[in-house]
Design an enzyme around this catalytic site. Sequence first.
Site, PDB file in Angstrom:
ATOM      1  N   CYS A   4      76.617  87.387  52.019  1.00 10.70           N
ATOM      2  CA  CYS A   4      75.926  86.092  51.952  1.00 10.70           C
ATOM      3  C   CYS A   4      76.033  85.419  50.586  1.00 10.70           C
ATOM      4  O   CYS A   4      75.745  84.231  50.455  1.00 10.70           O
ATOM      5  CB  CYS A   4      74.453  86.256  52.323  1.00 10.70           C
ATOM      6  SG  CYS A   4      74.252  87.017  53.918  1.00 10.70           S
TER       7      CYS A   4
ATOM      8  N   HIS B  24      70.062  80.889  49.569  1.00  9.50           N
ATOM      9  CA  HIS B  24      70.592  81.502  50.796  1.00  9.50           C
ATOM     10  C   HIS B  24      69.481  81.504  51.841  1.00  9.50           C
ATOM     11  O   HIS B  24      68.332  81.833  51.552  1.00  9.50           O
ATOM     12  CB  HIS B  24      71.049  82.929  50.485  1.00  9.50           C
ATOM     13  CG  HIS B  24      71.382  83.693  51.719  1.00  9.50           C
ATOM     14  ND1 HIS B  24      72.205  83.196  52.706  1.00  9.50           N
ATOM     15  CD2 HIS B  24      70.988  84.925  52.152  1.00  9.50           C
ATOM     16  CE1 HIS B  24      72.306  84.079  53.680  1.00  9.50           C
ATOM     17  NE2 HIS B  24      71.574  85.128  53.376  1.00  9.50           N
TER      18      HIS B  24
ATOM     19  N   ASN C  33      70.434  82.570  59.905  1.00 12.80           N
ATOM     20  CA  ASN C  33      71.170  83.057  58.734  1.00 12.80           C
ATOM     21  C   ASN C  33      72.658  83.053  59.080  1.00 12.80           C
ATOM     22  O   ASN C  33      73.106  83.836  59.916  1.00 12.80           O
ATOM     23  CB  ASN C  33      70.684  84.472  58.390  1.00 12.80           C
ATOM     24  CG  ASN C  33      71.393  85.066  57.185  1.00 12.80           C
ATOM     25  OD1 ASN C  33      72.437  84.574  56.758  1.00 12.80           O
ATOM     26  ND2 ASN C  33      70.838  86.141  56.648  1.00 12.80           N
TER      27      ASN C  33
END
Length: 339
Positions: free
Chosen positions: A122, A266, A296
């Site tokens: 990520c 994030h 996500n």
Amino acid sequence: MIYATKITGTGSAYPAKRVTNGDLTKRLAELDVQTSDKWIQARTGIQERRYSDLSNPKESNASLAATAAMRALEMAGKTALDVDQIIVATCSPETNLPSIACFVQRDIGAVNSWAMDINAACSGFVYGLVTASQFINTDQIRTALVIGSEVLHPYLNWYDRSSCILFGDAAGAAVIEQVPVNNESKILNWYLSSDGRYANHLHIPACCPQDGDDDSCQEKNHETGHIVMNGREIFKLAVRRLTKMALTVTDKEGLSIKDLDWLVPHQANQRILEAVAQRLEIPIEKVLVNLDRFGNTSSATIPTVLDEAVRQGRIKSGQTLLLDAFGAGFTYGAMLVRW
Ligand code: ACO
């Protein structure tokens, strides 16, 4: 250094299929796995996510990446022929080789570029921006495309309700270009780190020929080839490290958190974002969020949420942004940008 790097265009691409928490609850119930819209919203902030149609070539990881790239080039007023370098950050490529970046190069016709993938989970988009900007600042290249692209849903373990509800598919891209070092609008500073001691908190056990009979991979267990996650530990690490990095990188630039116009974190969990905002004493209105609609999307979260805010006119020239990411590895990356 006489050159710096500026973000001149952003773009995103999403698969068409929306999967709401209600859809997911029904799907999991068929496997005798219990969840609910109420639980998912309360514990994560996610309402829906997108899943690629795996039989549709236009929704492959590479195609989403190429579409996002073209949109970013259009905003920057550039063509694919202007691109010197393509970096795709991904942890869910449809091929182990060649790289997704080479497919993007082919599909957009960026014949003057060289292309490679990086995997920092990520944090990948921030790692990609830092990497490409080093080539730009040292005058090796003038223009780069940095893309975060994921088709993660095939890697979900539907029997693990704490992880399979979190992730979705998307791509986001940025065009970055060389500017004189005294340009007002540029990347100001960055900070990267990683800590492999926490590798087991989030991983996808590979299914590779060394395992023996590769045909039996899918049969071995629900974990092989799927996300294995220690959510509680990640939550604590994420809050601590996102907060610390924000302080470190602003301090490196001689700024304070009060100087930030936008926090671009994030997108893992709304509660993580709120905890970080609270620790930094940054109003939640200054935190960009799209996880409610997309979940996500790993390396794609930062470029997609950034692109959304740019296109909505929320991010304005002269404002200061802090990109703040963590991911499997663990990897950590923060970047200060003057827009
Ligand atoms: N539906 C209903 N109940 C659930 C679900 C679900 N989907 N998932 C877990 N539960 C239950 C658990 O079984 C547990 O029940 P128990 O108390 O009877 O054992 C209870 O809810 C509480 O479980 P916790 O794990 O403590 O729940 P928590 O509040 O920590 O939320 C979550 C779990 C959402 C995973 C959270 O820990 C989190 O977001 N962690 C960070 C994960 C993350 O960011 N991962 C991505 C990293 S980035 C990258 O590189 C990809």
